[in-house]
Design an enzyme around this catalytic site. Structure first.
Site, mmCIF file in Angstrom:
data_model
loop_
_atom_site.group_PDB
_atom_site.id
_atom_site.type_symbol
_atom_site.label_atom_id
_atom_site.label_comp_id
_atom_site.label_asym_id
_atom_site.label_seq_id
_atom_site.Cartn_x
_atom_site.Cartn_y
_atom_site.Cartn_z
ATOM 1 N N ASP A 147 0.683 1.958 43.045
ATOM 2 C CA ASP A 147 0.994 2.108 41.625
ATOM 3 C C ASP A 147 2.407 2.682 41.611
ATOM 4 O O ASP A 147 2.606 3.851 41.948
ATOM 5 C CB ASP A 147 0.014 3.059 40.933
ATOM 6 C CG ASP A 147 0.272 3.160 39.435
ATOM 7 O OD1 ASP A 147 1.444 3.038 39.034
ATOM 8 O OD2 ASP A 147 -0.686 3.383 38.673
ATOM 9 N N HIS A 148 3.395 1.863 41.256
ATOM 10 C CA HIS A 148 4.777 2.286 41.458
ATOM 11 C C HIS A 148 5.138 3.520 40.635
ATOM 12 O O HIS A 148 6.104 4.218 40.959
ATOM 13 C CB HIS A 148 5.744 1.131 41.170
ATOM 14 C CG HIS A 148 5.885 0.786 39.719
ATOM 15 N ND1 HIS A 148 5.100 -0.149 39.096
ATOM 16 C CD2 HIS A 148 6.735 1.247 38.780
ATOM 17 C CE1 HIS A 148 5.452 -0.254 37.830
ATOM 18 N NE2 HIS A 148 6.431 0.580 37.606
ATOM 19 N N HIS A 175 -1.145 3.063 35.167
ATOM 20 C CA HIS A 175 -0.032 3.993 34.989
ATOM 21 C C HIS A 175 -0.372 5.164 34.070
ATOM 22 O O HIS A 175 -0.089 6.331 34.406
ATOM 23 C CB HIS A 175 1.182 3.252 34.410
ATOM 24 C CG HIS A 175 1.602 2.066 35.202
ATOM 25 N ND1 HIS A 175 1.519 2.004 36.576
ATOM 26 C CD2 HIS A 175 2.130 0.872 34.823
ATOM 27 C CE1 HIS A 175 1.972 0.842 37.003
ATOM 28 N NE2 HIS A 175 2.331 0.129 35.957
#
Length: 524
Positions: free
Chosen positions: A185-186, A248
């Site tokens: 999950d960047h 996110h």
């Protein structure tokens, strides 16, 4: 922070989807950034895998163009040949088991050049429906052999609901153990997301106040000015709930609400994040209408330019019910956070691109300087994107007066004068070093889907209304009413480069009374 494992072993990174957009925009520039900042030891190789039958020189030129276009560090031509010489391209059909023999040969050759076998990393920058077949072929062919260290790096979306995510996980687990799986999950690679635990657990100023006795509400915003762009085929199936909230937004809730870990190691930190999801109040399908708002942008103006509505975007159904905006009121039902609402909102075609977490502390009693109840709130703002920083809003006496109180700001800019590393740089380095702290564990993924699934089902089953908002606005009116039912309002989103924090707050008369000047105490 957790201690990284040994980084002395050579490694071969195999990137599936090497000719795709993700590799060009993120992965190749990230590898170059790590190389130029001396964070990669020199014994490594990269094997790109794709269907396109291109030659090595064309592949090297493609990597060069991608790095030159997207890297935060300019290309140094004198060092480029040393970097690109580690890259090799293999064209194969990932569904064809026999084709993996060639891949095994290339990986083996690279390891011989490096002097010995080390770690093999497999980055699946491909469609999720290929994860299962690719991992099975990697194992059966011996490319992902039990005799060498192996790690699998995969991108979202990880399923489209809990059953599909569970089935996908079971497929992958046939070839890789949980500790070998790195789900990216960047957002977790962003500098200020990782800074949250330091802000909380390294400052005696904050930790004693980080609870329901002192915090009124927490607001998390992730807004974009762009529309669906060229992602219509994906976005029509996903929508903002699956694309942003399930991963996110809930990750930011977890980082903000987690308890102090027993120690600073990977599993202790991830255990505390999972406890937040277990405490997150799940809504029944009937309750969704009271706590969640879904919206879709219509035509409007963004940055002074007219833009079409979502239904007028290319490749979007003219009667689409896909949400481009979600706002929700969440509760973490544990001892620390009982009764504190977490308000989240995310959307496309909004006035500013910003990701931030705002901690609104409780108001002072209506005595002394707050007799009229118009004293401004104390705020702690953690700005994640695009400007990184920490901002505090306090109250103090106006200079030259007896008792006039004005808001004053303390601002710290984290990336002023020095650009922060890209999220993918941090996460790729962590994966290479075997540190999975900022990757999502399966129980995180499963619990997040179990929270999101009833919301999606309620929208589909009960035909709950889709609220519309003009492009360039902060979302539908229903999102304001969501907070108004608790006597709250969305706090203003501001641009630190355009105006000080206190000026932005002045524009919201429900927060502070008008003032004449806005001093800044410190600026770092």
């Amino acid at each position: 922070m957790p201690t990284h494992s040994d980084n002395s072993l050579p490694f071969v990174l195999v990137i599936f989807g090497a000719t795709g957009d993700l590799a060009k925009r993120k992965l190749f520039p990230a590898l170059y950034g790590l190389y130029r900042t001396n964070l990669l030891q020199h014994h490594f190789a990269v094997v790109g895998v794709g269907r396109s039958p291109i030659g090595q020189s064309d592949f090297h030129q493609m990597v060069h163009d991608a790095v030159r276009t997207h890297s935060r560090i300019s290309v140094e031509e004198r060092e480029w040949m040393s970097f690109i010489g580690r890259f090799e391209y293999v064209s194969l059909d990932v569904k064809n088991a026999e084709a993996y023999k060639e891949l095994l040969s290339v990986v083996g050759k690279k390891e011989q050049e490096l002097g010995r076998a080390g770690n093999r990393l497999f980055y699946l920058a491909i469609a999720p429906d290929l994860f299962g077949p690719v991992t099975n072929h990697l194992k059966s062919s011996g490319v992902a052999s039990a005799q060498v260290g192996k790690r699998l790096i995969i991108e979202k979306p990880f399923g489209h609901d809990y059953p599909s995510a569970k089935a996908l996980n079971e497929q992958i687990r046939q070839s890789f153990e949980e500790e070998e799986i790195f789900r990216i999950d960047h957002y977790l690679g962003k500098e200020m997301i990782q800074n949250i635990e330091v802000i909380r657990f390294a400052n005696s100023l904050f930790e004693p106040l980080w609870n329901n006795r002192h915090i009124d509400n927490i607001q998390i915003t992730a807004s974009e000015t762009v529309g669906v762009e060229d992602r219509a085929s994906y976005y029509e199936q996903a929508g903002a709930l699956r694309d942003m909230v399930q991963n996110h937004m809930l990750q930011m809730v977890m980082m903000t609400a987690m308890e102090p870990p027993s120690r600073l190691n990977t599993e202790a930190i991830r255990d505390e994040k999972v406890k937040v999801l277990r405490s997150l109040r799940r809504y029944t399908e009937e309750e969704v209408r009271h706590y969640v708002v879904r919206g879709q942008y219509r035509e409007g103006t963004v940055n002074g330019k007219p833009v079409p509505g979502y239904r007028q975007e290319p490749n979007v159904n003219s009667e689409s019910l896909t949400e481009t905006y979600v706002a929700a009121q969440l509760y973490v039902d544990n001892f620390r956070w009982a009764g504190v609402p977490f308000y989240i909102r995310t959307g496309k075609r909004m006035p500013k691109k910003v990701t931030e977490i705002v901690i609104r502390f409780k108001d002072m009693p209506n005595i002394y300087f707050n007799k009229k109840g118009d004293l401004g709130p104390n705020l702690l703002i953690i700005r994640i994107n695009p400007e990184e920083g920490i901002y505090m809003l306090l109250n103090a006496k106006k200079q030259g007066t007896d008792r006039d109180v004005i808001p004053i700001a303390m601002e710290f800019c984290n990336n002023c004068g020095q650009e922060s590393p890209e999220a993918y740089e941090r996460l790729l380095l962590d994966a290479i070093q075997g540190d999975s702290t900022f990757f999502t564990r399966w129980d995180e993924v499963s619990l997040a889907w179990k929270f999101v699934d009833p919301i999606r089902k309620a929208w589909e089953r009960f035909d709950l209304p889709l609220s519309f908002y003009a492009a360039g606005s902060w979302g539908p009116d229903e999102a304001d009413r969501l907070l108004a039912q608790n006597g709250a309002k969305w706090l203003p989103v501001y641009d630190p480069q355009a105006q000080p924090l206190v000026q932005a707050v002045e524009q919201a008369p429900h927060l502070v009374h008008p003032v004449e000047q806005f001093p800044v105490l410190t600026r770092g």
